[in-house]
Motif scaffolding. Structure first.
Motif, mmCIF file in Angstrom:
data_model
loop_
_atom_site.group_PDB
_atom_site.id
_atom_site.type_symbol
_atom_site.label_atom_id
_atom_site.label_comp_id
_atom_site.label_asym_id
_atom_site.label_seq_id
_atom_site.Cartn_x
_atom_site.Cartn_y
_atom_site.Cartn_z
ATOM 1 N N ALA A 40 -2.591 -0.151 17.179
ATOM 2 C CA ALA A 40 -3.138 1.071 16.585
ATOM 3 C C ALA A 40 -2.515 1.270 15.208
ATOM 4 N N TYR A 41 -3.341 1.648 14.247
ATOM 5 C CA TYR A 41 -2.886 1.792 12.861
ATOM 6 C C TYR A 41 -3.275 3.148 12.288
ATOM 7 N N ALA A 42 -2.387 3.661 11.451
ATOM 8 C CA ALA A 42 -2.714 4.804 10.605
ATOM 9 C C ALA A 42 -3.219 4.267 9.277
ATOM 10 N N LEU A 43 -4.310 4.823 8.784
ATOM 11 C CA LEU A 43 -4.941 4.347 7.553
ATOM 12 C C LEU A 43 -4.974 5.462 6.524
ATOM 13 N N TYR A 44 -4.654 5.110 5.274
ATOM 14 C CA TYR A 44 -4.740 6.076 4.189
ATOM 15 C C TYR A 44 -4.906 5.311 2.873
ATOM 16 N N GLN A 45 -5.306 6.028 1.836
ATOM 17 C CA GLN A 45 -5.561 5.384 0.557
ATOM 18 C C GLN A 45 -4.267 4.886 -0.075
ATOM 19 N N LYS A 46 -4.290 3.651 -0.565
ATOM 20 C CA LYS A 46 -3.105 3.088 -1.231
ATOM 21 C C LYS A 46 -2.757 3.847 -2.497
ATOM 22 N N ALA A 47 -3.759 4.307 -3.206
ATOM 23 C CA ALA A 47 -3.526 4.978 -4.486
ATOM 24 C C ALA A 47 -2.993 6.387 -4.329
ATOM 25 N N ARG A 48 -3.005 6.905 -3.104
ATOM 26 C CA ARG A 48 -2.557 8.278 -2.881
ATOM 27 C C ARG A 48 -1.580 8.300 -1.709
ATOM 28 N N ALA A 49 -0.291 8.374 -2.028
ATOM 29 C CA ALA A 49 0.719 8.399 -0.964
ATOM 30 C C ALA A 49 0.516 9.624 -0.082
ATOM 31 N N PRO A 50 0.684 9.491 1.229
ATOM 32 C CA PRO A 50 0.479 10.644 2.119
ATOM 33 C C PRO A 50 1.416 11.794 1.770
ATOM 34 N N LYS A 51 0.874 13.013 1.744
ATOM 35 C CA LYS A 51 1.735 14.169 1.524
ATOM 36 C C LYS A 51 2.662 14.340 2.717
#
Length: 302
Positions: free
Chosen positions: A266-277
């Motif tokens: 299982a993976y968490a996915l988010y945009q590379k250009a925008r670090a998670p807040k």
């Protein structure tokens, strides 16, 4: 024009009516407060206080300024509370997309713990197939996606939150419960609930468990939770991910690991250009805590 620090000193002097008490309240020296009051009066061009002994009595103009500054300081205090809440990840918004296995198994447990200490948290949560999760992240419609075995995308970061395995789920009186693990040969003669063509978990089983062959399944489904419900009804054995099969004792099923073992992640996915807040980062950590062990005890009662 007075700045916020000057206004803060001005208001404290009005409340305390002495520079000594105001200095104590502001953690300043008494001369610093006296100097600040004189400087404000020079800047404004009129007297703010009348001196009566050690006391400073505000002039009518000072009292009017005090009243007019109330909204400013209310806004500053509200903003300060907001910043503190953001720092401590107590408030904010979470726009989340998840594929059905994760949405049914991990997200409710993680959200319950996460929201319990964050009464101001706003959550926008939707369930989609992997393609829909990735599309939502790339379009900016979501901050975070969670998926089993997602495919790589150049603009997305995939962070592992936990590993499980594919398992065989069956009713508690099924003959295969006598086995400690299930091989492809053992499934011969038993009705199977499989995944529809092209399903990612089905392709994983075809490659790593059935050695490239696609077994005949009289019932095919899209999602693991549907397969578990049908297996619970006695319609066959289901090969599903362990996240779904052991989720909160939801299904009255026996579960056995496969041999050869088929890992599923299982993976968490988010945009590379925008670090998670910070809030998103904290929820990812909560998801990791919600992941159950991948190795299941033989014959464990659920």
């Amino acid at each position: 024009m007075l700045n916020l620090r000057q206004l803060e000193i001005f208001r404290e002097v009005i409340r305390c009516q002495t520079t000594v008490a105001a200095a104590q309240g502001l953690a300043l020296s008494q001369p610093a407060v006296s100097t600040a009051v004189k400087q404000m009066e020079r800047q404004l061009g009129f007297q703010l206080f009348q001196r009566q002994g050690n006391r400073l009595i505000p002039t009518p103009e000072a009292l009017e300024m005090y009243r007019d500054s109330d909204p400013i300081f209310s806004m500053v205090q509200s903003f300060s509370r907001k910043v503190t809440a953001l720092r401590d990840t107590r408030s904010g918004s979470l726009r989340l997309l998840a594929t059905p296995p994760i949405a049914n198994a991990l997200v409710p447990r993680a959200l319950a713990r996460f929201a319990s200490s964050r009464p101001e948290l706003h959550v926008d949560f939707d369930v989609r197939r992997t393609d829909g999760v990735i599309e939502g992240l790339e379009s900016g419609a979501a901050d975070l996606g969670v998926s089993l075995e997602p495919y790589a995308r150049p603009g997305l970061e995939a962070e592992l939150i936990g590993a499980g395995q594919m398992v065989c789920a069956m009713t508690r009186d099924h003959p295969l419960t006598a086995k400690s693990e299930i091989s492809p040969a053992m499934l011969s003669g038993h009705r199977m609930i499989g995944f529809e063509p092209g399903a990612r978990l089905g392709l994983l089983l075809q490659r790593d468990f059935f050695a490239g062959a696609r077994p005949a399944c009289p019932i095919e489904v899209r999602y693991s939770n549907t397969a578990c419900l049908l297996a619970e009804a006695g319609l066959g054995v289901a090969l599903v991910d362990s996240f779904t099969a052991i989720s909160g004792s939801r299904y009255r099923l026996e579960v056995r690991p496969l041999s050869p073992r088929v890992s599923v992640e299982a993976y968490a996915l988010y945009q590379k250009a925008r670090a998670p807040k910070r809030l998103i980062r904290a929820f990812i950590d909560e998801l990791k805590k919600a992941v159950r062990p991948a190795f299941l005890e033989t014959g464990e009662d659920r």
